[in-house]
Scaffold this active site. Structure first.
Site, PDB file in Angstrom:
ATOM      1  N   LYS A 129     -15.687  52.164  -3.136  1.00  0.00           N
ATOM      2  CA  LYS A 129     -16.295  53.509  -3.132  1.00  0.00           C
ATOM      3  C   LYS A 129     -15.531  54.359  -2.128  1.00  0.00           C
ATOM      4  O   LYS A 129     -14.944  53.829  -1.187  1.00  0.00           O
ATOM      5  CB  LYS A 129     -17.771  53.417  -2.726  1.00  0.00           C
ATOM      6  CG  LYS A 129     -18.613  54.597  -3.145  1.00  0.00           C
ATOM      7  CD  LYS A 129     -19.105  54.495  -4.571  1.00  0.00           C
ATOM      8  CE  LYS A 129     -19.765  55.769  -5.033  1.00  0.00           C
ATOM      9  NZ  LYS A 129     -20.392  55.622  -6.349  1.00  0.00           N
ATOM     10  N   ASP A 169     -18.530  60.866  -8.618  1.00  0.00           N
ATOM     11  CA  ASP A 169     -19.878  60.565  -8.091  1.00  0.00           C
ATOM     12  C   ASP A 169     -20.425  61.937  -7.680  1.00  0.00           C
ATOM     13  O   ASP A 169     -19.935  62.968  -8.182  1.00  0.00           O
ATOM     14  CB  ASP A 169     -19.798  59.576  -6.910  1.00  0.00           C
ATOM     15  CG  ASP A 169     -21.179  59.077  -6.466  1.00  0.00           C
ATOM     16  OD1 ASP A 169     -21.775  58.276  -7.190  1.00  0.00           O
ATOM     17  OD2 ASP A 169     -21.687  59.510  -5.405  1.00  0.00           O
TER      18      ASP A 169
HETATM   19  P1  NDP Z   1     -24.039  65.256  -9.320  1.00  0.00           P
HETATM   20  O1  NDP Z   1     -23.318  65.792  -8.153  1.00  0.00           O
HETATM   21  O2  NDP Z   1     -23.568  65.591 -10.681  1.00  0.00           O
HETATM   22  O3  NDP Z   1     -25.584  65.630  -9.228  1.00  0.00           O
HETATM   23  C1  NDP Z   1     -26.353  65.279  -8.123  1.00  0.00           C
HETATM   24  C2  NDP Z   1     -27.711  65.934  -8.257  1.00  0.00           C
HETATM   25  O4  NDP Z   1     -28.559  65.467  -7.214  1.00  0.00           O
HETATM   26  C3  NDP Z   1     -27.658  67.446  -8.123  1.00  0.00           C
HETATM   27  O5  NDP Z   1     -28.713  68.004  -8.853  1.00  0.00           O
HETATM   28  C4  NDP Z   1     -27.871  67.615  -6.610  1.00  0.00           C
HETATM   29  O6  NDP Z   1     -28.376  68.885  -6.271  1.00  0.00           O
HETATM   30  C5  NDP Z   1     -28.895  66.555  -6.336  1.00  0.00           C
HETATM   31  N1  NDP Z   1     -28.782  66.101  -4.951  1.00  0.00           N
HETATM   32  C6  NDP Z   1     -27.654  65.681  -4.309  1.00  0.00           C
HETATM   33  N2  NDP Z   1     -27.912  65.361  -3.039  1.00  0.00           N
HETATM   34  C7  NDP Z   1     -29.232  65.595  -2.868  1.00  0.00           C
HETATM   35  C8  NDP Z   1     -30.102  65.461  -1.772  1.00  0.00           C
HETATM   36  N3  NDP Z   1     -29.675  65.028  -0.575  1.00  0.00           N
HETATM   37  N4  NDP Z   1     -31.413  65.774  -1.958  1.00  0.00           N
HETATM   38  C9  NDP Z   1     -31.852  66.209  -3.181  1.00  0.00           C
HETATM   39  N5  NDP Z   1     -31.072  66.355  -4.246  1.00  0.00           N
HETATM   40  C10 NDP Z   1     -29.782  66.057  -4.099  1.00  0.00           C
HETATM   41  O7  NDP Z   1     -24.056  63.650  -9.105  1.00  0.00           O
HETATM   42  P2  NDP Z   1     -24.337  62.513 -10.180  1.00  0.00           P
HETATM   43  O8  NDP Z   1     -25.338  62.964 -11.160  1.00  0.00           O
HETATM   44  O9  NDP Z   1     -23.032  61.990 -10.632  1.00  0.00           O
HETATM   45  O10 NDP Z   1     -24.956  61.373  -9.250  1.00  0.00           O
HETATM   46  C11 NDP Z   1     -26.347  61.287  -8.983  1.00  0.00           C
HETATM   47  C12 NDP Z   1     -26.685  59.890  -8.464  1.00  0.00           C
HETATM   48  O11 NDP Z   1     -26.313  58.920  -9.464  1.00  0.00           O
HETATM   49  C13 NDP Z   1     -25.956  59.464  -7.198  1.00  0.00           C
HETATM   50  O12 NDP Z   1     -26.794  58.593  -6.469  1.00  0.00           O
HETATM   51  C14 NDP Z   1     -24.768  58.675  -7.735  1.00  0.00           C
HETATM   52  O13 NDP Z   1     -24.263  57.757  -6.786  1.00  0.00           O
HETATM   53  C15 NDP Z   1     -25.430  57.956  -8.902  1.00  0.00           C
HETATM   54  N6  NDP Z   1     -24.539  57.467  -9.927  1.00  0.00           N
HETATM   55  C16 NDP Z   1     -23.687  58.309 -10.602  1.00  0.00           C
HETATM   56  C17 NDP Z   1     -22.874  57.825 -11.607  1.00  0.00           C
HETATM   57  C18 NDP Z   1     -22.034  58.713 -12.434  1.00  0.00           C
HETATM   58  O14 NDP Z   1     -21.463  58.217 -13.432  1.00  0.00           O
HETATM   59  N7  NDP Z   1     -21.915  60.000 -12.141  1.00  0.00           N
HETATM   60  C19 NDP Z   1     -22.848  56.379 -11.925  1.00  0.00           C
HETATM   61  C20 NDP Z   1     -23.846  55.605 -11.238  1.00  0.00           C
HETATM   62  C21 NDP Z   1     -24.630  56.137 -10.258  1.00  0.00           C
HETATM   63  P3  NDP Z   1     -27.387  70.014  -5.660  1.00  0.00           P
HETATM   64  O15 NDP Z   1     -26.675  70.581  -6.852  1.00  0.00           O
HETATM   65  O16 NDP Z   1     -28.277  70.953  -4.970  1.00  0.00           O
HETATM   66  O17 NDP Z   1     -26.441  69.294  -4.720  1.00  0.00           O
END
Ligand code: NDP
Length: 449
Positions: A129, A169
């Site tokens: 990571k 991510d």
């Molecule tokens: P994105 O950046 O596309 O989306 C993240 C979302 O979560 C946004 O809506 C963001 O809001 C919100 N968010 C981020 N940080 C916080 C916080 N501290 N408190 C509240 N809301 C928050 O990321 P992903 O969708 O790719 O990833 C989301 C999760 O899934 C993570 O934990 C990631 O590690 C996990 N994941 C992702 C994979 C992938 O293929 N993308 C695979 C496996 C796991 P805002 O826009 O305001 O920042």
């Protein structure tokens, strides 16, 4: 049993002593190691070979300076990282996160999780990571490009299609992967398409990769519900987040006939009693890069609430945390259970705290843990690597069909080991034991490395 429990406790003490300030890393190591005690009991060779002590130590960690210039001409300095955790079963594989909260503890927790998640997919990928404390929010495309180019100028010497294969991510989507790949290609002067995954479909990306984590989550949850005779159709679902995972979790849940009533970002959440209008969310988040608050302006029945935690007080049958780590604490878990939740599926990494998971399990809530339930993203990344090696692109249906099969296998192997070693419904233990055994056995075969 007492002997192995003590062994695990000694290793957990060692982790805390070495890195006392890495709380996220402590928690994930604790979650994995405490659940594999029954396996250790039956396999004393792991203790003799000090497999646990080796697993908790990353094979390599790189930190580096990322200097770049913003649109005003001011110089900015961020910190970049890559944690190469374990390469027993394949090249390091795992995403890059760009978010101001990024630090070594968070990246070590994510890398450790990734090792076991990747093993669960059944595909030949190790775990890693990386990322940076850079915040892409509010930055222009030009600034994001300059940052990505500087980040890759250093990372390039540590990655490669057979060495380490990063992906997206939080904060790293198609735009960032494009800039990162462009700079890698320029420096190496070689079209090593398999060095990054999550690429655009016009330059060796895989169809269905964008959708894979969210779709895979729903495939896993559906397997879990089907086994209990529960039909997802007509169920009310609460989703957090509005990024990549949340968007495609909502899409698949809706396709399967469920009603999703919420989504959120880091400022707050929207509740739409009519069901979330996903086209509107995509327009706000993917096209305008706006805030979820804007949804309420065009959907009169929808309510916007400041703050993210309130989303877990909305009544639902199924909860899908898809935003970030530790978003469901004990208090939120209690609210969900009090409101009659039947199942929780983790789309984000470690979104539930350890005491929240324990509370769900005590209350017999069906619980799909992240490393199993969100493994569809990395599994499809491995399918992207396979397509890159073949120099072919499979159809959407082919990739989606394989993803569905992989999620079914993950569910079945986790369930089988839960039945063999723990509570038959404890998929946390089942997934950890399945993955740990695979990685540990290969580490044994490779000798002391
Ligand atoms: P994105 O950046 O596309 O989306 C993240 C979302 O979560 C946004 O809506 C963001 O809001 C919100 N968010 C981020 N940080 C916080 C916080 N501290 N408190 C509240 N809301 C928050 O990321 P992903 O969708 O790719 O990833 C989301 C999760 O899934 C993570 O934990 C990631 O590690 C996990 N994941 C992702 C994979 C992938 O293929 N993308 C695979 C496996 C796991 P805002 O826009 O305001 O920042």
């Amino acid at each position: 049993m007492a002997d192995m429990k003590q062994y695990v406790q000694d290793v957990l003490d060692l982790v805390k002593k070495r890195d006392p300030d890495q709380e996220e890393f402590h928690n994930t190591v604790k979650e994995v190691l405490t659940t594999v005690v029954p396996l250790l009991e039956k396999n004393p060779q792991y203790k003799e070979a000090k497999i646990l002590e080796r697993m908790i130590e990353a094979e390599r960690i790189i930190t580096f300076r990322v200097p770049w210039q913003d649109d005003k001409g001011e110089i900015q300095i961020n910190r970049g990282y890559r944690v190469q955790m374990n390469s027993a079963i394949g090249p390091y594989k795992g995403g890059l996160r760009f978010h101001p909260s990024v630090n070594l503890s968070i990246l070590k927790f994510l890398a450790f999780e990734q090792v076991f998640k990747n093993a669960l997919t059944g595909l030949p990928i190790g775990g890693g990571k990386g990322g940076s404390d850079f915040d892409p929010k509010g930055k222009s495309d030009n600034e994001v490009m300059h940052f990505c180019q500087s980040f890759m100028t250093e990372l390039v010497r540590h990655i490669g299609p057979n060495v380490d294969v990063p992906a997206g991510d939080i904060g790293v989507g198609g735009r960032e992967i494009g800039y990162l790949f462009g700079q890698y290609k320029r420096i190496r002067d070689s079209y090593d398409a398999g060095v990054l995954t999550g690429k655009g479909v016009d330059y060796w990306g895989s169809l269905a990769r964008t959708e894979a984590t969210g779709y895979g989550l729903l495939y896993f949850v559906k397997n879990m519900l089907d086994a209990k005779g529960i039909d997802i159709k007509g169920k009310t679902v609460v989703v957090s987040g509005s990024g990549n995972v949340a968007t495609y979790a909502i899409e698949k849940a809706q396709t399967l006939g469920a009603k999703v009533v919420t989504c959120s970002d880091s400022n707050g959440y929207v509740y739409d009693p009519d069901g979330i209008d996903l086209d509107a969310v995509k327009e706000i988040k993917q096209v305008r890069r706006g805030r979820i608050k804007e949804y309420a302006a065009t959907h009169p029945k929808a309510e916007y609430h400041e703050g993210c935690k309130g989303v877990w007080t909305v009544k639902c049958d199924i909860a899908l945390p898809c935003a970030t780590q530790s978003e469901i604490d004990l208090e939120s878990a209690k609210a969900l259970v009090a409101n009659g939740v039947q199942a929780v599926g983790e789309g984000a990494n470690m979104p539930s705290t350890l005491d929240a998971i324990a509370y769900f399990q005590q209350n017999k809530i069906l619980f799909a843990p992240a490393k199993a339930a969100n493994a569809g993203g990395v599994a499809t990344s491995a399918l992207e690597m396979a397509q890159n090696s073949e120099r072919l692109q499979w159809t959407f249906e082919e990739v989606d069909g394989r993803l569905n099969g992989i999620m079914k296998n993950i569910y079945e192997s986790a369930k089988k080991n839960a039945e063999a070693y723990a509570d038959p419904d404890d998929l946390v233990a089942g997934a950890n034991i399945t993955a740990f055994k695979k990685v540990a056995d290969v580490m044994m075969v490779h000798g002391l490395v």
